[in-house]
Design a protein around this motif. Structure first.
Motif, PDB file in Angstrom:
ATOM      1  N   ILE A  73       1.102  -1.925  -0.342  1.00  0.00           N
ATOM      2  CA  ILE A  73       0.397  -0.247  -0.366  1.00  0.00           C
ATOM      3  C   ILE A  73       1.124   1.233  -0.107  1.00  0.00           C
ATOM      4  N   CYS A  74       2.003   0.978   0.196  1.00  0.00           N
ATOM      5  CA  CYS A  74       3.017   1.957  -0.170  1.00  0.00           C
ATOM      6  C   CYS A  74       3.014   2.820  -1.432  1.00  0.00           C
ATOM      7  N   ARG A  75       2.910   4.661  -1.266  1.00  0.00           N
ATOM      8  CA  ARG A  75       3.180   5.267  -2.307  1.00  0.00           C
ATOM      9  C   ARG A  75       4.641   6.235  -2.337  1.00  0.00           C
ATOM     10  N   VAL A  76       5.284   6.129  -2.969  1.00  0.00           N
ATOM     11  CA  VAL A  76       6.497   7.468  -2.665  1.00  0.00           C
ATOM     12  C   VAL A  76       6.479   7.958  -4.112  1.00  0.00           C
ATOM     13  N   GLU A  77       6.552   9.920  -4.090  1.00  0.00           N
ATOM     14  CA  GLU A  77       6.178  10.123  -4.829  1.00  0.00           C
ATOM     15  C   GLU A  77       7.639  11.580  -4.823  1.00  0.00           C
ATOM     16  N   GLY A  78       8.081  12.323  -5.733  1.00  0.00           N
ATOM     17  CA  GLY A  78       9.268  13.220  -5.899  1.00  0.00           C
ATOM     18  C   GLY A  78      10.359  12.535  -6.330  1.00  0.00           C
ATOM     19  N   ASP A  79      11.452  13.195  -6.159  1.00  0.00           N
ATOM     20  CA  ASP A  79      12.334  12.993  -6.119  1.00  0.00           C
ATOM     21  C   ASP A  79      13.907  12.913  -5.320  1.00  0.00           C
ATOM     22  N   ILE A  80      14.588  11.284  -5.397  1.00  0.00           N
ATOM     23  CA  ILE A  80      15.463  10.647  -4.399  1.00  0.00           C
ATOM     24  C   ILE A  80      16.742  10.816  -6.164  1.00  0.00           C
ATOM     25  N   ARG A  81      17.978  11.599  -5.766  1.00  0.00           N
ATOM     26  CA  ARG A  81      18.863  10.827  -6.090  1.00  0.00           C
ATOM     27  C   ARG A  81      20.190  10.309  -5.300  1.00  0.00           C
ATOM     28  N   ILE A  82      20.494   9.323  -6.048  1.00  0.00           N
ATOM     29  CA  ILE A  82      21.821   9.095  -5.357  1.00  0.00           C
ATOM     30  C   ILE A  82      23.011   9.444  -6.455  1.00  0.00           C
ATOM     31  N   LYS A 100      23.597  -1.674  -2.888  1.00  0.00           N
ATOM     32  CA  LYS A 100      24.929  -0.365  -2.974  1.00  0.00           C
ATOM     33  C   LYS A 100      24.446   0.409  -1.520  1.00  0.00           C
ATOM     34  N   VAL A 101      23.231   0.319  -1.295  1.00  0.00           N
ATOM     35  CA  VAL A 101      22.667   1.488  -0.085  1.00  0.00           C
ATOM     36  C   VAL A 101      22.291   0.154   1.208  1.00  0.00           C
ATOM     37  N   GLY A 102      22.511  -0.417   1.706  1.00  0.00           N
ATOM     38  CA  GLY A 102      22.847  -1.389   2.859  1.00  0.00           C
ATOM     39  C   GLY A 102      22.232  -1.011   3.673  1.00  0.00           C
ATOM     40  N   MET A 103      21.332  -2.069   4.400  1.00  0.00           N
ATOM     41  CA  MET A 103      20.366  -1.444   6.137  1.00  0.00           C
ATOM     42  C   MET A 103      20.803  -2.333   7.007  1.00  0.00           C
ATOM     43  N   GLU A 180      29.999  -4.150   0.305  1.00  0.00           N
ATOM     44  CA  GLU A 180      30.421  -3.049  -0.538  1.00  0.00           C
ATOM     45  C   GLU A 180      29.568  -1.893  -0.539  1.00  0.00           C
ATOM     46  N   PRO A 181      28.936  -1.563   0.285  1.00  0.00           N
ATOM     47  CA  PRO A 181      27.965  -0.276  -0.062  1.00  0.00           C
ATOM     48  C   PRO A 181      28.316   0.820  -0.143  1.00  0.00           C
ATOM     49  N   GLU A 182      27.758   1.695  -0.729  1.00  0.00           N
ATOM     50  CA  GLU A 182      27.856   2.768  -0.547  1.00  0.00           C
ATOM     51  C   GLU A 182      27.626   3.983   0.407  1.00  0.00           C
ATOM     52  N   VAL A 183      26.755   3.724   0.829  1.00  0.00           N
ATOM     53  CA  VAL A 183      25.378   4.431   2.056  1.00  0.00           C
ATOM     54  C   VAL A 183      25.590   3.749   3.182  1.00  0.00           C
ATOM     55  N   LEU A 184      25.419   3.075   4.170  1.00  0.00           N
ATOM     56  CA  LEU A 184      24.268   2.402   5.070  1.00  0.00           C
ATOM     57  C   LEU A 184      22.951   2.936   6.011  1.00  0.00           C
ATOM     58  N   LEU A 185      21.956   2.715   6.356  1.00  0.00           N
ATOM     59  CA  LEU A 185      20.652   2.850   6.515  1.00  0.00           C
ATOM     60  C   LEU A 185      20.463   2.251   7.742  1.00  0.00           C
ATOM     61  N   MET A 186      20.316   2.776   8.859  1.00  0.00           N
ATOM     62  CA  MET A 186      20.506   2.061  10.399  1.00  0.00           C
ATOM     63  C   MET A 186      18.927   2.763  10.482  1.00  0.00           C
ATOM     64  N   ASP A 187      18.352   1.640  11.345  1.00  0.00           N
ATOM     65  CA  ASP A 187      16.731   2.168  11.181  1.00  0.00           C
ATOM     66  C   ASP A 187      17.378   1.529  13.142  1.00  0.00           C
ATOM     67  N   ASP A 211      34.513   5.489   5.760  1.00  0.00           N
ATOM     68  CA  ASP A 211      34.077   5.291   3.877  1.00  0.00           C
ATOM     69  C   ASP A 211      33.090   5.084   3.520  1.00  0.00           C
ATOM     70  N   TYR A 212      31.618   5.309   4.493  1.00  0.00           N
ATOM     71  CA  TYR A 212      30.397   5.806   4.121  1.00  0.00           C
ATOM     72  C   TYR A 212      29.136   6.561   4.369  1.00  0.00           C
ATOM     73  N   SER A 213      28.717   6.837   3.585  1.00  0.00           N
ATOM     74  CA  SER A 213      28.081   8.186   4.163  1.00  0.00           C
ATOM     75  C   SER A 213      26.417   6.853   5.158  1.00  0.00           C
ATOM     76  N   VAL A 214      26.624   7.301   6.342  1.00  0.00           N
ATOM     77  CA  VAL A 214      25.724   6.379   7.086  1.00  0.00           C
ATOM     78  C   VAL A 214      24.635   7.647   7.701  1.00  0.00           C
ATOM     79  N   VAL A 215      22.914   7.336   7.672  1.00  0.00           N
ATOM     80  CA  VAL A 215      21.985   7.241   7.893  1.00  0.00           C
ATOM     81  C   VAL A 215      21.562   6.961   9.253  1.00  0.00           C
ATOM     82  N   ILE A 216      21.452   7.176  10.213  1.00  0.00           N
ATOM     83  CA  ILE A 216      20.938   6.392  11.032  1.00  0.00           C
ATOM     84  C   ILE A 216      19.090   6.412  11.917  1.00  0.00           C
ATOM     85  N   VAL A 217      18.328   6.041  11.905  1.00  0.00           N
ATOM     86  CA  VAL A 217      17.238   7.188  12.672  1.00  0.00           C
ATOM     87  C   VAL A 217      17.929   6.852  14.726  1.00  0.00           C
ATOM     88  N   THR A 218      17.799   7.602  15.066  1.00  0.00           N
ATOM     89  CA  THR A 218      17.279   6.993  16.838  1.00  0.00           C
ATOM     90  C   THR A 218      16.294   7.870  17.555  1.00  0.00           C
TER      91      THR A 218
END
Ligand SMILES: Nc1ncnc2c1ncn2[C@@H]1O[C@H](COP(=O)(O)OP(=O)(O)O)[C@@H](O)[C@H]1O
Ligand SMILES: [Mg+2]
Lengths: 266, 450
Positions: A73-82, A100-103, A180-187, A211-218
Motif C-alpha cells: 500500500i506504500c506509494r512514494v512521490e518526489g525525486d530521490i537521487r543518489i 549499493k545502499v545497505g540496511m 561493499e555498499p556506499e550508503v549504510l542505513l540504520m534504523d 568510508d560510507y555515508s551513514v544515515v541513522i534513525v534514533t
C-alpha cells in the motif's frame, strides 16, 4: 537548552552530496506519512534522523533503498537521487540499488546460519568473490569492519543466532558492509541493545563514517549528539529542521525542535 | 473463567498475605475446576482411543494367522504327465481338476494313517477341509519345478475358511445346522487332527503380501496388491501435490499482490479443503476418465483425484509455515540486495521446510485413508489377482487401494471377511503411524533454531 554530553569532532569540510531528496511524499494508502521532504545527505558523514515516534523517520529511511517497495500500500512521490541518479527511475532495479545502499534493522536479524555464512551471503549472491580464499578474505575484512572479528574468529561456523544481542547487531553491520555498499542505513540499531553494546556499536558507526555515508534513525537524542555530524528533526511527517548536529542541539531555529529537544514533545 | 474485576468494597490494605482471602480462594477454585475439565477431556480421549485400539487389535490380529494342514502329497505321474517327458507345456494342460483328487487322497491317507476315528472313507469327502485355492498352489509349484512329478512332496495347504473359523472360534458347532459348507463329522476330524498336530494356525504372510480372492475363498485373500495400488497412488500424489502445492503457496504468500482476485483464490482454497471427498471422486470420473479417457480403476486416476483433494491441505499448511517465518529474515535478505526469489529460496523456504513436510505427510496420510472418491472411479470391488509388472502397469492397470479393499471386505457376506477387514485396518494404521513418525523425524532433522 539541551547540553550534548559529548560532542564528536565536527567535520564540516566534507560537503560532497551523496543523497539528494526533493519534494518527497510517502503515502500508506490514504495516510500521508511523509510530507514534502527536502534533504541533502552528505558523503562520509553520519546523518541522524530524530523525532517523536510515528513521525516517519523509518518511512523516510526506507525510501532511500526502496525497501518500501515491499509494502503493497506504500506509494512514494518526489525525486530521490543518489550520486545524481534517480533511484525511482524505471530503469533502476531495486535489488541492485539495495546492494549499493545497505540496511541495518532495529532488531538484530542474523540468518539462522553460521556466522561465516551470514557475512558471506551478500558477496556470494553478488558474485564478489572469485574463489574460496577470496570469500574468506571478504568475510574477515567485513567482520573486522563490524568490530566483531576478535570475538568470533574462533567460531566462524557457529550459528550467528547464538551470539549476544550486541554481537548480533555488529554481525548484521558486518553483513551489510560485506557487500561493499556506499550508503549504510540504520534504523534504531541500538534500541534493542544494552548500554555497553550500544557504545560499541556507536564507536563502530563513527569508524564507518570514513568510508560510507551513514544515515541513522534514533529515538535517543544523546545518541544523535554522540555519533552524528548532521541531524534532521522530523515531526508529523514533516522535516522540521536539518543542519549541523551541534547547532540543532544548541541553537535550534524551529520552536518544535526546541520543544522536542528539551523534552516537551515526544 | 478468570475474573478481571476486583471487588471494590473489600479494603485490601492491612490484611495478612498468610491467609488467602475470599477472592483468591474463588480464583484458585475456578483454576482448579478448569484444570479438572481439561484432565477429564484428555481422560475421555485416551479412554476412547484405548477402546478403539483394543477393538481393532482384538478383531484384526486373528487375520494374520491362518490354519494350515501339513501333508505329504504324492504327485502321480500317471495323472499329471501322461507322456512322461516332464515338458512344462504338457504339464500346463492339466488343470486344477487334475490336482484336487491328489490332495484329497493325501488328506484321506493322512487321516487314516493317524488313526483318526471317522465314518468318512472317500477322498472326495475331504474336500470340505481344504481351501479351494490349494490345487492351484500345488499346480503352480509343479509347473515351476516339473521334476517334482512322481515324487511325494511335503505340502502346506490352506485349510478351508470354515475350518479356520472353527479354530478361531468364529464357527460354532451350534450353528452347523444352518451351514452348508461344513458339518459335525468334518469338525470331528479337525479336532483330532489338531490334537495330533497335523493342523495348526501359523502366521500368514499371504495376508500381508497376497492378492484379494473371490467371495468364496476368504482364507486366501490378502491385501498386498491393494497395498501396491495405494503405493502407486501415493507416488502420483507426492509427485504432483507437493511441487504444485508448494509453488502455489509460495506465489500466494510471497509474490501475489493483495487484491480482490488473490482474496478470491484464498477463500476458494479454504473452501476446497472442506469439500466432501466424494465430490472430488465424481470430478475425477468426469474429467480424467470420461473426458481425458484415462483407464478406469487405474492408480494413476486415483492418484490424480487424491492430488486434487490433498492440494488444499498442503497449500494451507505450507502457507502457514511460510507465514510463521519471521519477516525480519526477509528484510535481512532484501536489505543486502537479495532478490525476492533469493530471499524466498535461500532463507524463507528452508525455515518453512519442517512445516511444509509435516503438512505434506499429513495430506498424504489423509489421501492414503481416503475411500469415497475411489468408489466413483472404480477402484473398489475390482479384484486384481497379480502384482503389476513394471511401473507403467503399476500406474495404468486396474487395481484397488488399501481402504477400498477394507471396505470391500467389510461388505462381503462371509463372516470370515470380517476379521480380514479389521486386519486390513491394522495394516493401514501401521502405514499411517509410520508416516507420522517419518514426519516427526524429518521435522526434527530440518528444524533450526533462530
Ligand atoms: N506498513 C505500514 N502500513 C501503514 N502505515 C504505516 C506503515 N508503516 C508506518 N506506517 C505509518 O506511517 C507513519 C510513520 O511511521 P514510521 O515511519 O514507522 O515512524 P517512526 O519510525 O518515526 O516511528 C505512522 O503514522 C505509521 O502508522
Ligand atoms: Mg521507526
Amino acid at each position: 537548552m539541551y547540553d550534548a554530553p559529548h560532542t564528536t569532532e565536527r567535520d564540516v569540510t566534507q560537503t560532497e552530496i551523496k543523497i539528494a531528496a526533493k519534494n518527497v511524499q510517502v503515502y500508506y494508502g490514504d495516510t500521508h506519512a511523509i510530507k514534502d521532504v527536502d534533504v541533502q545527505i552528505e558523503d562520509k558523514t553520519v546523518t541522524a534522523f530524530i523525532g517523536p515516534s510515528g513521525c516517519g523517520k523509518s518511512t523516510f529511511l526506507r525510501t532511500l533503498n526502496r525497501m518500501n517497495d515491499t509494502i503493497d500500500i506504500c506509494r512514494v512521490e518526489g525525486d530521490i537521487r543518489i550520486d545524481g541518479e534517480d533511484i525511482y527511475d524505471k530503469r533502476v532495479d531495486p535489488v541492485q540499488l539495495r546492494a549499493k545502499v545497505g540496511m541495518v534493522f532495529q532488531k538484530p536479524n542474523p540468518f539462522p546460519k553460521s556466522i561465516y555464512d551470514n557475512v558471506a551471503y551478500g558477496p556470494r549472491i553478488h558474485g564478489l568473490a572469485k574463489n574460496k580464499t577470496d570469500l574468506d578474505e571478504i568475510v574477515e575484512r567485513a567482520l573486522k569492519r563490524g568490530a566483531i572479528w576478535n570475538e568470533v574468529k574462533d567460531r566462524l561456523h557457529a550459528p550467528g543466532t547464538g551470539l549476544s544481542g550486541g554481537q548480533q547487531q555488529r554481525l548484521c553491520i558486518a553483513r551489510a558492509v560485506a557487500t561493499e555498499p556506499e550508503v549504510l542505513l540504520m534504523d534504531e540499531p541500538c534500541s534493542a541493545l544494552d548500554p555497553i553494546a550500544t557504545s560499541q556499536v556507536e564507536e563502530l558507526i563513527d569508524e564507518l563514517r570514513k568510508d560510507y555515508s551513514v544515515v541513522i534513525v534514533t529515538h535517543s537524542m544523546q545518541q544523535a549528539a554522540r555519533v552524528s555530524q548532521k541531524t534532521a528533526f522530523f515531526h508529523l511527517g514533516n522535516l522540521v529542521e536539518y543542519g549541523e548536529t551541534g547547532k540543532i542541539f544548541t541553537n535550534p531555529e524551529d520552536p518544535r525542535t526546541e520543544s522536542y529537544i528539551t523534552g516537551r514533545i515526544g | 473463567m478468570t475474573d478481571a474485576s476486583m471487588p471494590t468494597d473489600t479494603p485490601r490494605h492491612g490484611k495478612s498475605i498468610m491467609v488467602a482471602d475470599a477472592h483468591t480462594k474463588k480464583r484458585n477454585a475456578s483454576e482448579k475446576r478448569f484444570q479438572a475439565y481439561g484432565l477429564a477431556a484428555i481422560g475421555a480421549g485416551v479412554f476412547f482411543l484405548l477402546v478403539l485400539l483394543g477393538a481393532i487389535l482384538s478383531n484384526g490380529l486373528s487375520a494374520f494367522q491362518q490354519t494350515f494342514i501339513e501333508v505329504p502329497v504324492y504327485l502321480d505321474a500317471a495323472k499329471l504327465d501322461k507322456n512322461g517327458n516332464r515338458d512344462p507345456e504338457d504339464l500346463k494342460k492339466v488343470s486344477t481338476f487334475g490336482y484336487n483328487p491328489l490332495i484329497q487322497n493325501a488328506i484321506l491317507e493322512q487321516v487314516q494313517a493317524a488313526g483318526i476315528d471317522t465314518p468318512l472313507d472317500k477322498a472326495s469327502e475331504m474336500k470340505a477341509l481344504i481351501s479351494a485355492s490349494a490345487a492351484a498352489q500345488l499346480r503352480d509349484r509343479v509347473i515351476a519345478n516339473p521334476d517334482l512329478v512322481g515324487e511325494t512332496v511335503d505340502f502346506r495347504i490352506l485349510a478351508a475358511s470354515r475350518v479356520d473359523g472353527y479354530l478361531k472360534g468364529r464357527v460354532q458347532r451350534e450353528d452347523l445346522a444352518r451351514d452348508k459348507n461344513i458339518d459335525a463329522v468334518h469338525l470331528d476330524i479337525v479336532d483330532q487332527m489338531r490334537e495330533r498336530g497335523l493342523l495348526a494356525k501359523a502366521f500368514n504372510w499371504e495376508f500381508v503380501f497376497g492378492a484379494d480372492a473371490s467371495e468364496s475363498r476368504p482364507e486366501q485373500a490378502g491385501i498386498g496388491i491393494a497395498m501396491l495400488g495405494s503405493f502407486f497412488m501415493m507416488l502420483v500424489v507426492l509427485a504432483l501435490a507437493l511441487p504444485i502445492g508448494v509453488a502455489a503457496s509460495i506465489y500466494l504468500e510471497e509474490f501475489a499482490p493483495q487484491n480482490w482476485f488473490t482474496d478470491l483464490i484464498e477463500v476458494n482454497i479454504s473452501n476446497l479443503a472442506a469439500v466432501p471427498s466424494i465430490v472430488f471422486g465424481i470430478l475425477g470420473l468426469s474429467v480424467f476418465i470420461q473426458f481425458a479417457g484415462l483407464p478406469q480403476s487405474a492408480p494413476l486416476v486415483g492418484g490424480l483425484v487424491l492430488t486434487l483433494m490433498t492440494l488444499p491441505t498442503i497449500i494451507i499448511s505450507t502457507r502457514a509455515a511460510l507465514k510463521a517465518v519471521p519477516p525480519s529474515i526477509r528484510d535481512a535478505a532484501l536489505g543486502i540486495g537479495a532478490s525476492k526469489m533469493q530471499s524466498v529460496f535461500h532463507h524463507v523456504l528452508p525455515l518453512a521446510m519442517p512445516g511444509i513436510l509435516t503438512g505434506t505427510i499429513i495430506g498424504l496420510a489423509q489421501a492414503l485413508g481416503e475411500t469415497a472418491p475411489l468408489l466413483l472411479i472404480g477402484m473398489v470391488g475390482y479384484i486384481a489377482t497379480n502384482a503389476p509388472d513394471g511401473l507403467v502397469e503399476g500406474f495404468m492397470s486396474p487395481n484397488s487401494a488399501m481402504p477400498a479393499q477394507i471396505y470391500e471386505w467389510a461388505k462381503r457376506a462371509d463372516p470370515a471377511y470380517y476379521e480380514r477387514a479389521w486386519g486390513g485396518i491394522i495394516i493401514l494404521l501401521v502405514f499411517l503411524l509410520s508416516m507420522n513418525i517419518i514426519a516427526i523425524i524429518l521435522r526434527r532433522r530440518f528444524e533450526r533454531r533462530w
